[in-house]
Design an enzyme around this catalytic site. Structure first.
Site, PDB file in Angstrom:
ATOM      1  CG  ASN A  62     -21.414 -26.192  44.744  1.00 41.91           C
ATOM      2  OD1 ASN A  62     -22.312 -26.936  44.367  1.00 41.91           O
ATOM      3  ND2 ASN A  62     -21.597 -25.256  45.646  1.00 41.91           N
ATOM      4  CB  ILE A  63     -16.891 -30.700  46.024  1.00 48.40           C
ATOM      5  CG1 ILE A  63     -17.598 -31.508  44.925  1.00 48.40           C
ATOM      6  CG2 ILE A  63     -16.503 -31.597  47.202  1.00 48.40           C
ATOM      7  CD1 ILE A  63     -16.694 -32.510  44.216  1.00 48.40           C
ATOM      8  CD  GLU A  64     -20.023 -25.029  49.942  1.00 46.79           C
ATOM      9  OE1 GLU A  64     -20.409 -25.227  51.114  1.00 46.79           O
ATOM     10  OE2 GLU A  64     -20.443 -24.101  49.215  1.00 46.79           O
ATOM     11  CB  CYS A 113     -16.652 -23.580  41.076  1.00 44.35           C
ATOM     12  SG  CYS A 113     -16.444 -22.071  42.022  1.00 44.35           S
ATOM     13  CD  GLU A 144     -19.272 -22.849  37.307  1.00 44.84           C
ATOM     14  OE1 GLU A 144     -18.981 -23.401  38.393  1.00 44.84           O
ATOM     15  OE2 GLU A 144     -19.896 -21.770  37.237  1.00 44.84           O
ATOM     16  CB  CYS A 180     -16.688 -17.585  40.303  1.00 46.89           C
ATOM     17  SG  CYS A 180     -15.365 -18.810  40.208  1.00 46.89           S
ATOM     18  CB  CYS A 215     -15.253 -21.033  36.917  1.00 48.67           C
ATOM     19  SG  CYS A 215     -15.301 -22.084  38.392  1.00 48.67           S
TER      20      CYS A 215
HETATM   21  N1  THU Z   1     -19.849 -21.789  43.073  1.00 52.05           N
HETATM   22  C1  THU Z   1     -19.774 -22.593  41.970  1.00 52.05           C
HETATM   23  O1  THU Z   1     -19.842 -23.823  42.080  1.00 52.05           O
HETATM   24  N2  THU Z   1     -19.619 -22.012  40.756  1.00 52.05           N
HETATM   25  C2  THU Z   1     -19.510 -20.664  40.555  1.00 52.05           C
HETATM   26  O2  THU Z   1     -19.221 -20.238  39.451  1.00 52.05           O
HETATM   27  C3  THU Z   1     -19.756 -19.758  41.669  1.00 52.05           C
HETATM   28  C4  THU Z   1     -19.761 -20.348  43.023  1.00 52.05           C
HETATM   29  C5  THU Z   1     -20.002 -22.408  44.392  1.00 52.05           C
HETATM   30  C6  THU Z   1     -18.787 -22.295  45.277  1.00 52.05           C
HETATM   31  C7  THU Z   1     -19.413 -22.427  46.655  1.00 52.05           C
HETATM   32  O3  THU Z   1     -19.492 -23.798  46.976  1.00 52.05           O
HETATM   33  C8  THU Z   1     -20.798 -21.867  46.492  1.00 52.05           C
HETATM   34  O4  THU Z   1     -21.055 -21.819  45.105  1.00 52.05           O
HETATM   35  C9  THU Z   1     -21.003 -20.504  47.090  1.00 52.05           C
HETATM   36  O5  THU Z   1     -20.051 -19.623  46.643  1.00 52.05           O
END
Ligand code: THU
Length: 133
Positions: A42-44, A53, A55, A91, A94
């Site tokens: 994940n890259i915010e 996310c 995935e 999620c 995804c």
């Molecule tokens: N996140 C994912 O990378 N994959 C998921 O299926 C659920 C959530 C990440 C997004 C965000 O950076 C962090 O988790 C918290 O929600």
């Protein structure tokens, strides 16, 4: 590529997560039909909504490299400074993106070695074909 290796690659990808805002780190390892693996984390973003996310990073990497045939994905997620949770579920967004390229029998593996399928996680996903039925 064994299931355990795929899970290990997802755990490795999790270490590369950029998640300073949520402090939740996720890694994914996507297995293609011919045995290649595309990883993602994940890259915010400071403005939150551009966050992607793990995935989707993995699947977008693969599709952008010309790959559309997938057989499994392993997902590893948990507190950034801690151990992965036994199961971190993809999620809803995804799941829908996976459904764009993967069938209901697509396997999803978790850090604890358990598995499910995309069909079990997204039983009534949107598809233009189905809407027209
Ligand atoms: N996140 C994912 O990378 N994959 C998921 O299926 C659920 C959530 C990440 C997004 C965000 O950076 C962090 O988790 C918290 O929600």
């Amino acid at each position: 590529m064994t299931v355990n290796e795929l899970i290990r690659l997802a755990d490795e990808a999790r270490k590369r997560a950029y998640s300073p805002y949520s402090r939740f780190a996720v890694g994914a390892a996507l297995l293609t039909g011919d045995g290649r693996v595309f990883c993602g984390c994940n890259i915010e973003s400071a403005s939150f909504s551009p966050t992607c996310c793990a995935e989707r990073v993995a699947i977008f990497k693969a599709v952008s490299e010309g790959e559309r045939n997938f057989s499994a994905i392993a997902v590893s997620g948990g507190e950034a400074d801690g151990e992965p949770l036994p199961r971190c579920y993809p999620c809803g967004v995804c799941r829908q993106v996976l459904a764009e390229f993967c069938g209901e029998d697509m396997k999803i593996y978790f850090s604890d070695g358990t598995e499910t399928t995309l069909g079990a996680l997204l039983p009534f996903g949107f598809s233009l074909e189905k809407e027209k039925e």
